[in-house]
Every structure is written in structure tokens, then in C-alpha cells.
Design a protein around this motif. Structure first.
Motif, PDB file in Angstrom:
ATOM      1  N   TYR A   1       0.783  -1.230   0.000  1.00  8.44           N
ATOM      2  CA  TYR A   1       0.000   0.000   0.000  1.00  8.44           C
ATOM      3  C   TYR A   1       0.820   1.288   0.000  1.00  8.44           C
ATOM      4  O   TYR A   1       0.508   2.236  -0.731  1.00  8.44           O
ATOM      5  CB  TYR A   1      -0.914   0.027   1.226  1.00  8.44           C
TER       6      TYR A   1
ATOM      7  N   GLU B   1      -6.860  -2.582  -6.696  1.00  8.53           N
ATOM      8  CA  GLU B   1      -7.006  -3.064  -5.319  1.00  8.53           C
ATOM      9  C   GLU B   1      -8.142  -4.075  -5.210  1.00  8.53           C
ATOM     10  O   GLU B   1      -8.010  -5.105  -4.537  1.00  8.53           O
ATOM     11  CB  GLU B   1      -7.247  -1.888  -4.374  1.00  8.53           C
TER      12      GLU B   1
ATOM     13  N   HIS C   1      -8.031  -7.007  -2.492  1.00  9.59           N
ATOM     14  CA  HIS C   1      -9.255  -7.451  -1.819  1.00  9.59           C
ATOM     15  C   HIS C   1      -9.504  -8.941  -2.033  1.00  9.59           C
ATOM     16  O   HIS C   1      -9.988  -9.629  -1.131  1.00  9.59           O
ATOM     17  CB  HIS C   1     -10.451  -6.639  -2.301  1.00  9.59           C
TER      18      HIS C   1
ATOM     19  N   SER D   1     -12.650  -7.026   3.981  1.00  5.93           N
ATOM     20  CA  SER D   1     -12.516  -5.885   3.069  1.00  5.93           C
ATOM     21  C   SER D   1     -13.854  -5.221   2.764  1.00  5.93           C
ATOM     22  O   SER D   1     -13.920  -4.304   1.933  1.00  5.93           O
ATOM     23  CB  SER D   1     -11.843  -6.308   1.758  1.00  5.93           C
TER      24      SER D   1
ATOM     25  N   ILE E   1     -14.123  -1.220   3.175  1.00  7.33           N
ATOM     26  CA  ILE E   1     -13.354  -0.483   2.174  1.00  7.33           C
ATOM     27  C   ILE E   1     -13.929  -0.711   0.779  1.00  7.33           C
ATOM     28  O   ILE E   1     -13.945   0.207  -0.057  1.00  7.33           O
ATOM     29  CB  ILE E   1     -11.866  -0.885   2.240  1.00  7.33           C
TER      30      ILE E   1
ATOM     31  N   HIS F   1      -9.213   7.153   3.880  1.00  2.67           N
ATOM     32  CA  HIS F   1      -9.399   5.822   3.310  1.00  2.67           C
ATOM     33  C   HIS F   1      -8.060   5.087   3.172  1.00  2.67           C
ATOM     34  O   HIS F   1      -7.928   3.922   3.565  1.00  2.67           O
ATOM     35  CB  HIS F   1     -10.073   5.990   1.942  1.00  2.67           C
TER      36      HIS F   1
ATOM     37  N   GLU G   1      -6.461   1.478   4.924  1.00  3.67           N
ATOM     38  CA  GLU G   1      -5.872   0.382   4.151  1.00  3.67           C
ATOM     39  C   GLU G   1      -4.454   0.077   4.626  1.00  3.67           C
ATOM     40  O   GLU G   1      -4.053  -1.092   4.744  1.00  3.67           O
ATOM     41  CB  GLU G   1      -5.875   0.734   2.666  1.00  3.67           C
TER      42      GLU G   1
ATOM     43  N   HIS H   1      -5.909  -3.015   6.766  1.00  2.00           N
ATOM     44  CA  HIS H   1      -5.765  -4.050   5.744  1.00  2.00           C
ATOM     45  C   HIS H   1      -4.393  -4.716   5.805  1.00  2.00           C
ATOM     46  O   HIS H   1      -4.280  -5.932   5.610  1.00  2.00           O
ATOM     47  CB  HIS H   1      -6.011  -3.459   4.355  1.00  2.00           C
TER      48      HIS H   1
END
Length: 236
Positions: A22, A72, A77, A88, A91, A141, A145, A149
Motif C-alpha cells: 500500500y 485493489e 481485496h 474488506s 473499504i 481511506h 488500508e 488491511h
């Protein structure tokens, strides 16, 4: 599925750096968002040439955002859902909202371009404010992630597995699109990140493609940054 506080703590407490899909691309997205927003804020909407240039920059940003979230969804995901079903979902819902926002912003760009001269400054200001909110939402956001994530991925995948997923993602991107991302990706990394990215690219990409990336990003690096990168690549 909820992402646990224990998993989030693992992100902060990890002593050895884990492979992070990321942060690099998100630095690029933050850079192009900020640069485009600033350009829009200083736009002289009465200057036809300037209006055309900045409008195109906004549309290019929106295209990058659309492409980024598609990548993504298709790769990151998919990996999360394979081993942590539901992790996920939140998001993914935001991605759907971002697609709607991208379409609305593109319509606002068209509205600015077609507005009568005496309405253009007001239309441009409205677009600027709407893009500001879009950027603000994306900054939050991306933070989720990079923390939540990554916590899920690091708890369930080895670094080798994550590298394989990332390589599959990168391979799926057409060369022209990759060059567009590289222009914002490489210059806005720190020197160590920049070196690792380009060393990996040199090892995996055809030599002409690697040289093309270097040529494209060099004008956007300071002399000192280029010297550090050149030296690191030469000694690797």
C-alpha cells in the motif's frame, strides 16, 4: 468480519519490516491529488489554455483513482477475502462510493468547461471544493488500508506470497498506464523506498522499460536525490 485491535497492534509493533503493497502507491496517489488540487485552486478560469490544461489534469487524476481502486479490488481485496472473509467489506463499500464521486467530479469538470464566461469562476470554485472533499476522504481511506488491511494481510500471508500478489498486479498494468503511475510513484518515495522499487524493477522488467522509467522520473528528482539513487543502483 471485524479487524481486531490485536492485528492493528501488530502493524505498529512489527520489528522487521513486512512487505507493504500500500504505502508506495499511496504516496503517489497523495502526491498527484495534492498537486492537482493546488493547480485547480490557482486556476484562472478565464484563461482558455489554462482551463484546458488544468481540466485535463483533473481528469487524469480521476482516471488514476479509478484504475487504482480497480487494481485493489481485483488483487488485494481478493487476497484478503480468500483468507479473512468479510475483512474488506467496509473499504469495498467506500470504493463503490469513490466510483460515484469520480463520475460526479468528471461531470463537474465538463460543467466548468462548458459554463458561460461569467459563470466559470464560480463553477471552478465549486469543483475545487468538491475535489477537496474527495481528497480528504481518500486520505482517510488510504490510512485505513495501510493499517487495518495490512494487519489482515500480514497475519495471514508470508512476504513471499504478498510479493507474488503484488507482481501479478503490476504485470496486469499496461505499460503506458504504468509510466503514468511511475511519474508520481518514484519521486515521492524516500531514498530507500525508491532504491528498492527500482532495483526490483531492474531485476524483473526488460532493460528498455527500466531505462524508460528512469528517464521519465529523473526530471522530477532533485540533483541530490538522483545522485543517491544512481549511486545505490550502481553499487547493488
Amino acid at each position: 468480519m471485524q479487524i481486531t485491535s490485536r492485528e492493528l497492534a501488530q502493524v505498529a509493533a512489527a520489528e522487521a519490516p513486512r512487505f507493504d503493497m500500500y504505502t508506495g502507491i499511496h504516496k503517489a496517489m497523495r502526491a498527484v491529488m495534492a498537486d492537482t488540487l493546488l493547480a485547480l485552486g490557482r486556476l484562472d478560469a478565464g484563461d482558455e489554455e489554462e482551463l484546458a490544461d488544468v481540466s485535463q489534469r483533473v481528469l487524469q487524476l480521476l482516471g488514476m483513482c479509478e484504475s487504482h481502486l480497480a487494481h485493489e479490488n481485483a488483487f488485494v481485496h481478493r487476497a484478503i477475502e480468500a483468507r479473512a472473509p468479510g475483512a474488506s467489506d467496509a473499504i469495498a463499500h467506500e470504493h463503490a462510493e469513490h466510483r460515484q464521486a469520480i463520475a460526479a467530479l468528471a461531470s463537474q469538470v465538463a460543467a466548468v468547461q462548458s459554463a458561460p464566461a461569467h459563470h466559470r469562476h464560480a463553477a471552478a470554485l465549486a469543483l475545487y471544493r468538491a475535489l477537496s472533499l474527495f481528497v480528504a476522504e481518500n486520505l482517510q481511506h488510504m490510512h485505513v488500508e495501510e493499517t487495518a488491511h495490512n494487519a489482515v494481510l500480514w497475519a495471514r500471508y508470508t512476504d513471499a506470497e504478498l510479493v507474488a500478489i503484488h507482481d501479478e498486479l503490476v504485470t496486469s498494468i499496461p505499460p503506458e498506464e504504468m509510466m503514468g503511475f511511475a511519474r508520481w510513484l518514484v519521486p515521492f518515495m524516500n531514498p530507500l523506498e525508491r532504491f528498492h522499487l527500482l532495483a526490483d524493477m531492474r531485476a524483473k522488467a526488460p532493460a528498455p522499460a527500466f531505462e524508460a522509467v528512469l528517464a521519465a522520473v529523473r526530471p522530477h528528482l532533485t540533483p541530490r536525490e538522483w545522485q543517491k539513487l544512481e549511486g545505490a543502483l550502481a553499487s547493488a
